[in-house]
Design a protein around this motif. Sequence first.
Motif, PDB file in Angstrom:
ATOM      1  N   ALA A   1       0.836  -1.201   0.000  1.00  0.00           N
ATOM      2  CA  ALA A   1       0.000   0.000   0.000  1.00  0.00           C
ATOM      3  C   ALA A   1       0.872   1.254   0.000  1.00  0.00           C
ATOM      4  O   ALA A   1       1.792   1.371   0.813  1.00  0.00           O
ATOM      5  N   PHE A   2       0.580   2.164  -0.911  1.00  0.00           N
ATOM      6  CA  PHE A   2       1.216   3.477  -0.943  1.00  0.00           C
ATOM      7  C   PHE A   2       0.166   4.496  -0.524  1.00  0.00           C
ATOM      8  O   PHE A   2      -0.771   4.778  -1.275  1.00  0.00           O
ATOM      9  N   MET A   3       0.333   5.069   0.667  1.00  0.00           N
ATOM     10  CA  MET A   3      -0.703   5.938   1.218  1.00  0.00           C
ATOM     11  C   MET A   3      -0.047   7.109   1.945  1.00  0.00           C
ATOM     12  O   MET A   3       1.124   7.072   2.295  1.00  0.00           O
ATOM     13  N   GLY A   4      -0.853   8.144   2.175  1.00  0.00           N
ATOM     14  CA  GLY A   4      -0.404   9.239   3.015  1.00  0.00           C
ATOM     15  C   GLY A   4       0.171  10.413   2.250  1.00  0.00           C
ATOM     16  O   GLY A   4       0.096  10.490   1.020  1.00  0.00           O
TER      17      GLY A   4
ATOM     18  N   TRP B   1       2.146  10.905  -1.192  1.00  0.00           N
ATOM     19  CA  TRP B   1       1.477  10.753  -2.484  1.00  0.00           C
ATOM     20  C   TRP B   1       0.571  11.933  -2.814  1.00  0.00           C
ATOM     21  O   TRP B   1      -0.216  11.883  -3.751  1.00  0.00           O
ATOM     22  N   ASP B   2       0.735  13.007  -2.043  1.00  0.00           N
ATOM     23  CA  ASP B   2       0.075  14.289  -2.302  1.00  0.00           C
ATOM     24  C   ASP B   2       1.095  15.157  -3.017  1.00  0.00           C
ATOM     25  O   ASP B   2       1.963  15.769  -2.393  1.00  0.00           O
TER      26      ASP B   2
ATOM     27  N   GLY C   1      -5.534   2.445  -8.146  1.00  0.00           N
ATOM     28  CA  GLY C   1      -5.315   3.804  -7.658  1.00  0.00           C
ATOM     29  C   GLY C   1      -6.628   4.490  -7.349  1.00  0.00           C
ATOM     30  O   GLY C   1      -7.620   4.300  -8.064  1.00  0.00           O
ATOM     31  N   ILE C   2      -6.639   5.287  -6.288  1.00  0.00           N
ATOM     32  CA  ILE C   2      -7.798   6.096  -5.921  1.00  0.00           C
ATOM     33  C   ILE C   2      -7.378   7.555  -5.926  1.00  0.00           C
ATOM     34  O   ILE C   2      -6.445   7.942  -5.210  1.00  0.00           O
TER      35      ILE C   2
ATOM     36  N   TYR D   1      -2.540   4.116  -3.484  1.00  0.00           N
ATOM     37  CA  TYR D   1      -2.427   2.951  -4.354  1.00  0.00           C
ATOM     38  C   TYR D   1      -2.334   1.648  -3.571  1.00  0.00           C
ATOM     39  O   TYR D   1      -1.770   1.597  -2.478  1.00  0.00           O
ATOM     40  N   LEU D   2      -2.851   0.586  -4.197  1.00  0.00           N
ATOM     41  CA  LEU D   2      -2.644  -0.779  -3.749  1.00  0.00           C
ATOM     42  C   LEU D   2      -1.996  -1.569  -4.884  1.00  0.00           C
ATOM     43  O   LEU D   2      -2.399  -1.438  -6.052  1.00  0.00           O
TER      44      LEU D   2
END
Length: 303
Positions: free
Chosen positions: A24-27, A30-31, A50-51, A96-97
């Motif tokens: 998981a790529f989060m937080g 990724w902004d 991707g969201i 992303y996952l």
Amino acid sequence: MPKKKRESVELRFYDVPQGEAVLAFMGENWDRVYGHEEQKLHFHNLMEIGICRRGAGVLYLDEEEYRYRTGTISVFPENFPHITISDGEKNNFWEYLFFDPKTVIAELYPDSPITQAEILEEINKNPLMLNQTKNKKIMALVNAIMDEEREQKPYYRSAVKNYLTNLVLEIMRMHGELKSYGEAASKTTNAMQITSALYYININYGKQLKAKELSDACNMSETHFRRLFEEYINMSPMDYVNLIRIQKACELMKHSDDSMDEVAIKCGFTTTSTFNRNFKKFLDTSPYQWKLNPTTITALKGC
């Protein structure tokens, strides 16, 4: 909107951590502004979901442009080239996952390799471009997985595995219902025309492949296939085959104790020297050096 450059194509090699079902790529990392500094097509060795949490821009999958906005859900099969480019200089926030659907499908149909292969072929044909409003179940499952990964409460791995199984089932259903990109029929693009070859390479990389086999998989002449493939991927079909072989070699080296000779043979190289030469070509290092210090993310550049 800037046009994407095609100087090379990159394979971004991601490794799901041992014991986990997803990467998981989060937080806040990724902004960011996407795609303005280096506009290269790239693809992954895993399926990517991707969201878009905030923002707007363009997803390029070929000469076609797919507008995204807050709430867009993108589902990319492994080895499908694409790029995200934000509108202007405004930050976009994506999460992303990454995961391997083969593992999930094998557990769903353990006694039917044919069914496994048929499902994998179907879900790896095309990407999906979805809207969270019309696809609330998929959105809920992705959010549930990400929440579990953030909080990591007791038994979170089991929860993630269960959510992922349901997510893959929803993707299977979606592909069964949709016959083109996203939620509306569109004309066949160059990407669509060569995806059969990309899939064929992905399952037959260990064999001695020829461009004629790949063109036959796409039901077109070899000359037309070569032109279309190089126009889109920006490398020859056989260079791409060797790129995928190097990707698979990286996976083998990280997860097995096979010798370099065994890795070379399993990945379709006729000799270890040919394997070493291609590894150096794409990764700018030797297999032995890479195995000593494998990176989580490895960029392999096309010719």
